[in-house]
Design a protein around this motif. Structure first.
Motif, PDB file in Angstrom:
ATOM      1  N   PHE A 214       5.246  -7.460  -3.192  1.00 36.80           N
ATOM      2  CA  PHE A 214       5.605  -8.236  -2.015  1.00 36.80           C
ATOM      3  C   PHE A 214       6.026  -7.302  -0.886  1.00 36.80           C
ATOM      4  CE2 PHE A 214       5.504 -12.333  -4.073  1.00 36.80           C
ATOM      5  CZ  PHE A 214       5.770 -12.046  -5.400  1.00 36.80           C
ATOM      6  N   LYS A 215       5.683  -7.680   0.323  1.00 41.75           N
ATOM      7  CA  LYS A 215       5.988  -6.834   1.469  1.00 41.75           C
ATOM      8  C   LYS A 215       6.312  -7.688   2.690  1.00 41.75           C
ATOM      9  CE  LYS A 215       3.945  -3.241   4.440  1.00 41.75           C
ATOM     10  NZ  LYS A 215       2.728  -2.447   4.700  1.00 41.75           N
ATOM     11  N   TRP A 216       7.374  -7.312   3.380  1.00 43.88           N
ATOM     12  CA  TRP A 216       7.695  -7.966   4.651  1.00 43.88           C
ATOM     13  C   TRP A 216       6.986  -7.246   5.784  1.00 43.88           C
ATOM     14  CZ3 TRP A 216      10.266  -5.734   8.886  1.00 43.88           C
ATOM     15  CH2 TRP A 216      10.453  -6.610   9.970  1.00 43.88           C
ATOM     16  N   VAL A 217       6.377  -8.017   6.684  1.00 42.68           N
ATOM     17  CA  VAL A 217       5.722  -7.461   7.861  1.00 42.68           C
ATOM     18  C   VAL A 217       6.159  -8.259   9.084  1.00 42.68           C
ATOM     19  CG1 VAL A 217       3.699  -6.574   6.648  1.00 42.68           C
ATOM     20  CG2 VAL A 217       3.685  -8.931   7.515  1.00 42.68           C
ATOM     21  N   LYS A 218       5.947  -7.686  10.240  1.00 43.69           N
ATOM     22  CA  LYS A 218       6.261  -8.381  11.478  1.00 43.69           C
ATOM     23  C   LYS A 218       5.204  -9.449  11.759  1.00 43.69           C
ATOM     24  CE  LYS A 218       8.692  -4.476  13.567  1.00 43.69           C
ATOM     25  NZ  LYS A 218       8.752  -3.506  14.701  1.00 43.69           N
ATOM     26  N   ARG A 219       5.554 -10.382  12.640  1.00 47.14           N
ATOM     27  CA  ARG A 219       4.651 -11.488  12.953  1.00 47.14           C
ATOM     28  C   ARG A 219       3.281 -10.992  13.404  1.00 47.14           C
ATOM     29  NH1 ARG A 219       5.142 -16.725  14.651  1.00 47.14           N
ATOM     30  NH2 ARG A 219       6.489 -16.865  12.822  1.00 47.14           N
ATOM     31  N   GLU A 220       3.249  -9.874  14.155  1.00 44.21           N
ATOM     32  CA  GLU A 220       1.977  -9.350  14.659  1.00 44.21           C
ATOM     33  C   GLU A 220       1.017  -8.987  13.531  1.00 44.21           C
ATOM     34  OE1 GLU A 220       5.249  -8.185  17.590  1.00 44.21           O
ATOM     35  OE2 GLU A 220       4.960  -8.357  15.423  1.00 44.21           O
ATOM     36  N   ALA A 221       1.549  -8.569  12.402  1.00 44.93           N
ATOM     37  CA  ALA A 221       0.712  -8.191  11.267  1.00 44.93           C
ATOM     38  C   ALA A 221       0.362  -9.380  10.391  1.00 44.93           C
ATOM     39  CB  ALA A 221       1.422  -7.126  10.430  1.00 44.93           C
TER      40      ALA A 221
ATOM     41  N   GLN B  82      18.910  -1.263  -1.568  1.00 46.11           N
ATOM     42  CA  GLN B  82      19.067  -0.414  -2.745  1.00 46.11           C
ATOM     43  C   GLN B  82      18.626  -1.130  -4.016  1.00 46.11           C
ATOM     44  OE1 GLN B  82      21.802  -0.721  -0.428  1.00 46.11           O
ATOM     45  NE2 GLN B  82      20.852   1.033   0.558  1.00 46.11           N
ATOM     46  N   MET B  83      18.584  -2.452  -3.998  1.00 46.51           N
ATOM     47  CA  MET B  83      18.299  -3.216  -5.202  1.00 46.51           C
ATOM     48  C   MET B  83      16.804  -3.400  -5.448  1.00 46.51           C
ATOM     49  SD  MET B  83      21.153  -6.183  -4.763  1.00 46.51           S
ATOM     50  CE  MET B  83      20.411  -7.206  -6.002  1.00 46.51           C
ATOM     51  N   ILE B  84      16.017  -3.518  -4.357  1.00 52.52           N
ATOM     52  CA  ILE B  84      14.606  -3.797  -4.531  1.00 52.52           C
ATOM     53  C   ILE B  84      13.783  -2.918  -3.614  1.00 52.52           C
ATOM     54  CG2 ILE B  84      15.044  -6.217  -5.118  1.00 52.52           C
ATOM     55  CD1 ILE B  84      14.165  -6.985  -2.360  1.00 52.52           C
ATOM     56  N   HIS B  85      12.522  -2.744  -3.981  1.00 48.79           N
ATOM     57  CA  HIS B  85      11.596  -1.986  -3.163  1.00 48.79           C
ATOM     58  C   HIS B  85      10.562  -2.954  -2.625  1.00 48.79           C
ATOM     59  CE1 HIS B  85       8.897   1.045  -1.703  1.00 48.79           C
ATOM     60  NE2 HIS B  85       7.944   0.690  -2.547  1.00 48.79           N
ATOM     61  N   MET B  86      10.500  -3.104  -1.320  1.00 49.24           N
ATOM     62  CA  MET B  86       9.590  -4.065  -0.731  1.00 49.24           C
ATOM     63  C   MET B  86       8.350  -3.397  -0.151  1.00 49.24           C
ATOM     64  SD  MET B  86      11.843  -7.102   0.910  1.00 49.24           S
ATOM     65  CE  MET B  86      12.515  -6.180   2.263  1.00 49.24           C
ATOM     66  N   ASP B  87       8.043  -2.176  -0.632  1.00 44.41           N
ATOM     67  CA  ASP B  87       6.780  -1.534  -0.292  1.00 44.41           C
ATOM     68  C   ASP B  87       6.640  -1.295   1.202  1.00 44.41           C
ATOM     69  OD1 ASP B  87       4.455  -0.314  -0.973  1.00 44.41           O
ATOM     70  OD2 ASP B  87       3.232  -2.125  -0.870  1.00 44.41           O
ATOM     71  N   ASN B  88       7.744  -0.941   1.869  1.00 42.17           N
ATOM     72  CA  ASN B  88       7.717  -0.585   3.275  1.00 42.17           C
ATOM     73  C   ASN B  88       8.192   0.845   3.424  1.00 42.17           C
ATOM     74  OD1 ASN B  88       6.846  -3.083   4.001  1.00 42.17           O
ATOM     75  ND2 ASN B  88       8.764  -3.776   4.891  1.00 42.17           N
ATOM     76  N   PRO B  89       7.344   1.844   3.193  1.00 44.85           N
ATOM     77  CA  PRO B  89       7.771   3.233   3.282  1.00 44.85           C
ATOM     78  C   PRO B  89       8.323   3.556   4.656  1.00 44.85           C
ATOM     79  CG  PRO B  89       5.567   3.037   2.316  1.00 44.85           C
ATOM     80  CD  PRO B  89       5.923   1.705   2.861  1.00 44.85           C
ATOM     81  N   ALA B  90       9.287   4.472   4.691  1.00 44.41           N
ATOM     82  CA  ALA B  90       9.902   4.863   5.949  1.00 44.41           C
ATOM     83  C   ALA B  90       8.847   5.446   6.882  1.00 44.41           C
ATOM     84  CB  ALA B  90      11.007   5.888   5.680  1.00 44.41           C
ATOM     85  N   GLY B  91       8.924   5.069   8.128  1.00 44.98           N
ATOM     86  CA  GLY B  91       8.011   5.613   9.122  1.00 44.98           C
ATOM     87  C   GLY B  91       6.690   4.884   9.242  1.00 44.98           C
ATOM     88  N   VAL B  92       6.418   3.929   8.357  1.00 47.85           N
ATOM     89  CA  VAL B  92       5.155   3.191   8.405  1.00 47.85           C
ATOM     90  C   VAL B  92       5.328   1.965   9.295  1.00 47.85           C
ATOM     91  CG1 VAL B  92       3.481   1.873   7.076  1.00 47.85           C
ATOM     92  CG2 VAL B  92       4.425   3.990   6.137  1.00 47.85           C
ATOM     93  N   ASP B  93       4.436   1.825  10.267  1.00 48.64           N
ATOM     94  CA  ASP B  93       4.492   0.695  11.197  1.00 48.64           C
ATOM     95  C   ASP B  93       4.017  -0.574  10.499  1.00 48.64           C
ATOM     96  OD1 ASP B  93       4.558  -0.958  13.378  1.00 48.64           O
ATOM     97  OD2 ASP B  93       2.728  -0.144  14.296  1.00 48.64           O
ATOM     98  N   ASN B  94       4.892  -1.580  10.426  1.00 49.17           N
ATOM     99  CA  ASN B  94       4.498  -2.834   9.771  1.00 49.17           C
ATOM    100  C   ASN B  94       4.239  -3.937  10.785  1.00 49.17           C
ATOM    101  OD1 ASN B  94       7.083  -3.367  10.607  1.00 49.17           O
ATOM    102  ND2 ASN B  94       7.817  -4.140   8.634  1.00 49.17           N
ATOM    103  N   SER B  95       3.919  -3.536  12.027  1.00 50.11           N
ATOM    104  CA  SER B  95       3.579  -4.517  13.054  1.00 50.11           C
ATOM    105  C   SER B  95       2.062  -4.678  13.191  1.00 50.11           C
ATOM    106  CB  SER B  95       4.177  -4.102  14.403  1.00 50.11           C
ATOM    107  OG  SER B  95       3.639  -2.868  14.833  1.00 50.11           O
ATOM    108  N   GLN B  96       1.285  -3.960  12.390  1.00 48.97           N
ATOM    109  CA  GLN B  96      -0.172  -4.040  12.420  1.00 48.97           C
ATOM    110  C   GLN B  96      -0.698  -4.288  11.008  1.00 48.97           C
ATOM    111  OE1 GLN B  96      -2.610  -3.932  14.877  1.00 48.97           O
ATOM    112  NE2 GLN B  96      -3.901  -4.458  13.104  1.00 48.97           N
TER     113      GLN B  96
END
Length: 298
Positions: free
Chosen positions: A251-258, A123-137
């Protein structure tokens, strides 16, 4: 001594300050008694205009008068947590004969405050990971923007590390990349050093529309928010926050695969297997990732 020398230093001129290593923020103040040791040893993050506090009651009263509503709510939330664990430790001594241990109580409070902060982060920050978007690629940035990927590789001894940052444009073309060697006491230090490296590269290259990705959630949270960082990485986090003030950095968090390109570059560099001209003439292990990222669904 090794742990001390591995603490990263700031890139910018700032005044030195003393830290107490038993708290994540390095804040400590104690006059007498274990309650005062616990109270003033916790990261409440407020100091009155009258200098070091001598009374918990006066300290809290002055805070209520001086702090703004948002700050006051955050402050009083910490006060409640600290008071609860002091009371709990007192009861454990009275009813269970458990010895009073101020350091143990402080550690319990710090952990409780940390869990509370992490629970509020979405709730405090937006890390640019919209809901439903796959961040493993890996995904190319929008046209006109540039994307940095950051990672660290650490030797099994947990000290020698290679921190990498690579940048690609909206077509997936490798623009530049750098690796620095560092001595670290934790992987978090290395991850943040890699993010700081990316920020510095963006600044020196004159890039104004930049996305920075990492597969370390805590490093991204500390970079993207105003959360109080652990004292051993405070200098690096403050540098990152200072450089992002120029605007245009997200800034954005992604999975290792990405984050495969930064990962392999850091790993190969740590093992002395990364050619000097790897950006201009990408070796097969770099070229294959670049190709795979470009042909994967966007």
């Amino acid at each position: 001594m090794q742990a001390i020398t591995s603490i990263p230093l700031t890139l910018f001129e700032r005044e030195d300050r003393l830290v107490w290593h038993h708290t994540s923020t390095g804040v400590y103040s104690v006059k007498s008694g274990w309650v005062r040791a616990v109270w003033f040893g916790c990261n409440v993050q407020w100091m009155g205009e009258q200098g070091p506090p001598h009374s918990v009651i006066k300290w809290t009263s002055q805070a209520v008068e001086d702090l703004q509503e948002k700050e006051l709510i955050r402050y009083l939330s910490r006060v409640v947590v600290i008071a609860w664990y002091i009371w709990k430790s007192r009861n454990e001594f009275v009813f269970n004969s458990d010895p009073i241990n101020p350091e143990k109580t402080v550690r319990r409070i710090i952990e409780a405050l940390k869990e509370s902060r992490e629970a509020r982060v979405p709730q405090m920050i937006h890390m640019d990971n919209p809901a439903g978007v796959d961040n493993s690629q890996w995904r190319a940035p929008n046209q006109g923007r540039f994307k940095f990927n950051c990672d660290v590789a650490v030797m099994k001894n947990g000290q020698e590390a290679a921190c990498a940052a690579v940048v690609r444009n909206w077509n997936g073309k490798l623009i530049d990349g750098h690796v620095i060697s560092a001595t670290v006491s934790s992987s978090l230090q290395g991850e943040l050093l890699a993010i700081r490296l990316a920020c510095g590269m963006a600044s020196s290259m004159g890039l104004t529309e930049v996305e920075i990705e990492s597969d370390n959630q805590l490093a991204i949270k500390l970079s993207a928010s105003e959360l109080v960082p652990p004292w051993e990485v405070e200098a690096v986090v403050q540098d990152i926050r200072f450089m992002k003030q120029s605007g245009g950095i997200s800034f954005k968090w992604v999975k290792r695969e990405a984050n495969g390109l930064a990962h392999v570059v850091a790993s190969k560099s740590l093992r002395r297997l990364l050619p000097r001209n790897w950006v201009a003439n990408p070796p097969s292990f770099v070229a294959s990732i670049l190709l795979n990222d470009c042909i994967s669904p966007l």
